[in-house]
Design a protein around this motif. Sequence first.
Motif, mmCIF file in Angstrom:
data_model
loop_
_atom_site.group_PDB
_atom_site.id
_atom_site.type_symbol
_atom_site.label_atom_id
_atom_site.label_comp_id
_atom_site.label_asym_id
_atom_site.label_seq_id
_atom_site.Cartn_x
_atom_site.Cartn_y
_atom_site.Cartn_z
ATOM 1 N N GLY A 1 0.644 -1.549 -0.094
ATOM 2 C CA GLY A 1 0.123 -0.198 -0.083
ATOM 3 C C GLY A 1 1.062 1.113 -0.154
ATOM 4 N N ASP A 2 0.405 2.112 0.527
ATOM 5 C CA ASP A 2 1.350 3.586 0.305
ATOM 6 C C ASP A 2 1.451 3.734 1.936
ATOM 7 N N GLY A 3 2.509 3.864 2.690
ATOM 8 C CA GLY A 3 3.363 4.103 3.490
ATOM 9 C C GLY A 3 3.201 5.001 4.672
ATOM 10 N N GLN B 1 -2.189 7.253 7.054
ATOM 11 C CA GLN B 1 -2.087 6.940 8.554
ATOM 12 C C GLN B 1 -3.278 5.869 9.536
ATOM 13 N N THR B 2 -3.958 5.677 8.460
ATOM 14 C CA THR B 2 -5.338 5.155 8.614
ATOM 15 C C THR B 2 -5.303 4.162 7.157
ATOM 16 N N PRO B 3 -5.874 2.954 7.247
ATOM 17 C CA PRO B 3 -6.184 2.193 5.895
ATOM 18 C C PRO B 3 -7.523 3.794 4.904
ATOM 19 N N PRO B 4 -7.110 3.822 3.485
ATOM 20 C CA PRO B 4 -8.849 4.706 3.683
ATOM 21 C C PRO B 4 -9.343 3.632 2.525
ATOM 22 N N SER B 5 -10.263 4.896 1.930
ATOM 23 C CA SER B 5 -11.432 3.848 1.628
ATOM 24 C C SER B 5 -11.185 3.173 0.565
ATOM 25 N N GLU B 6 -11.349 2.008 -0.253
ATOM 26 C CA GLU B 6 -11.435 1.278 -1.274
ATOM 27 C C GLU B 6 -11.690 2.182 -2.438
ATOM 28 N N PRO B 7 -11.492 2.776 -3.346
ATOM 29 C CA PRO B 7 -12.114 3.222 -4.563
ATOM 30 C C PRO B 7 -12.755 2.229 -5.981
ATOM 31 N N ALA C 1 7.256 -18.447 4.528
ATOM 32 C CA ALA C 1 8.102 -17.479 3.835
ATOM 33 C C ALA C 1 7.693 -15.797 2.565
ATOM 34 N N ASP C 2 6.239 -16.383 1.951
ATOM 35 C CA ASP C 2 6.356 -15.389 1.239
ATOM 36 C C ASP C 2 5.586 -14.306 2.451
ATOM 37 N N ALA C 3 6.620 -12.671 1.246
ATOM 38 C CA ALA C 3 6.493 -11.504 2.136
ATOM 39 C C ALA C 3 7.425 -11.439 2.542
ATOM 40 N N GLN C 4 7.578 -11.806 3.742
ATOM 41 C CA GLN C 4 8.944 -11.862 4.975
ATOM 42 C C GLN C 4 9.072 -11.454 5.432
ATOM 43 N N GLY C 5 8.630 -10.606 6.672
ATOM 44 C CA GLY C 5 9.494 -9.096 7.112
ATOM 45 C C GLY C 5 8.618 -7.790 6.451
ATOM 46 N N GLU C 6 7.658 -8.375 5.592
ATOM 47 C CA GLU C 6 7.248 -6.584 4.651
ATOM 48 C C GLU C 6 6.071 -6.561 5.353
ATOM 49 N N THR C 7 5.620 -5.512 5.522
ATOM 50 C CA THR C 7 3.706 -5.036 6.143
ATOM 51 C C THR C 7 2.776 -5.083 4.588
ATOM 52 N N ILE C 8 2.160 -5.345 5.445
ATOM 53 C CA ILE C 8 1.185 -6.142 4.283
ATOM 54 C C ILE C 8 -0.349 -4.268 4.543
ATOM 55 N N ARG C 9 -0.383 -3.428 3.612
ATOM 56 C CA ARG C 9 -1.890 -3.198 4.106
ATOM 57 C C ARG C 9 -2.720 -2.759 2.779
ATOM 58 N N GLU C 10 -3.166 -3.693 2.251
ATOM 59 C CA GLU C 10 -3.634 -3.726 0.855
ATOM 60 C C GLU C 10 -3.694 -5.422 0.718
ATOM 61 N N LEU C 11 -4.535 -6.001 -0.505
ATOM 62 C CA LEU C 11 -5.482 -7.062 -0.503
ATOM 63 C C LEU C 11 -6.460 -6.964 -1.914
ATOM 64 N N LEU D 1 -8.943 -6.840 -11.317
ATOM 65 C CA LEU D 1 -9.720 -6.514 -10.223
ATOM 66 C C LEU D 1 -11.054 -7.042 -9.258
ATOM 67 N N LEU D 2 -11.030 -7.827 -9.177
ATOM 68 C CA LEU D 2 -12.536 -7.997 -8.402
ATOM 69 C C LEU D 2 -12.826 -7.487 -7.029
ATOM 70 N N LEU D 3 -11.875 -7.590 -6.264
ATOM 71 C CA LEU D 3 -11.720 -7.224 -4.842
ATOM 72 C C LEU D 3 -10.932 -6.505 -4.280
ATOM 73 N N LEU D 4 -11.268 -5.505 -3.495
ATOM 74 C CA LEU D 4 -10.127 -4.845 -3.019
ATOM 75 C C LEU D 4 -10.449 -4.148 -1.638
ATOM 76 N N ASP D 5 -9.562 -4.987 -0.871
ATOM 77 C CA ASP D 5 -9.075 -4.091 0.776
ATOM 78 C C ASP D 5 -8.292 -3.579 1.504
ATOM 79 N N HIS D 6 -8.159 -2.426 1.721
ATOM 80 C CA HIS D 6 -7.083 -1.399 2.407
ATOM 81 C C HIS D 6 -7.350 -2.109 4.241
ATOM 82 N N ARG D 7 -6.533 -2.599 5.039
ATOM 83 C CA ARG D 7 -6.808 -3.031 6.461
ATOM 84 C C ARG D 7 -5.337 -2.292 6.818
ATOM 85 N N ALA D 8 -5.517 -2.337 8.770
ATOM 86 C CA ALA D 8 -4.683 -1.766 8.831
ATOM 87 C C ALA D 8 -3.157 -2.541 8.204
ATOM 88 N N PRO D 9 -1.745 -1.928 8.940
ATOM 89 C CA PRO D 9 -0.633 -3.143 8.438
ATOM 90 C C PRO D 9 -0.500 -3.774 9.625
#
Length: 159
Positions: A28-30, A33-39, A94-104, A134-142
């Motif tokens: 996502g975008d580092g 501050q809070t997950p934005p609405s999904e457009p 091991a997938d994306a180990q150590g990364e911060t996920i903010r979007e799915l 893209l069928l579904l977008l989910d922005h989430r807390a880190p």
Amino acid sequence: MSIFTFNGRTLLARSVAQTPLYLAWGRGDGNWQTPPSEPISATHLADPLGFRKVKVQGFCEPDEQGDIEVQGGRYRRSTEPTRHVYCQFVFDFADAQGETIRELGIFSGTTFTDDVAAGQVYVSPELVASPGTLLLLDHRAPLVREPGVRESFEFVMSF
């Protein structure tokens, strides 16, 4: 006024259920501050890290006693086509180990370069020829990927 019938929605769900689906996750975008609405016009993730093929995919229907529990309700599996498609994605340790996920994002029609081995279920973004639709977008807390944790995500897409 026209309506979109349940039979029409079931037809769309059947079409989606017959295609391989992939869940992409990303940074996502580092600066969020809070997950934005999904457009609703979104077509891609802001910063994808990888694409995981669906592990379980099929039809389901609302059921207060169902064993599928997602945000917004409970469902049970159905052998008959319905307007609800259930998807479960399980990432490896091991997938994306150590990364911060903010979007799915769930994608249909994803294609890969020739460098991707047959049967490979996790693919890095540089090996994706086209993410597809893209069928579904989910922005989430880190969510920080930690060693020893196997992330699992479940979704019900209703048409």
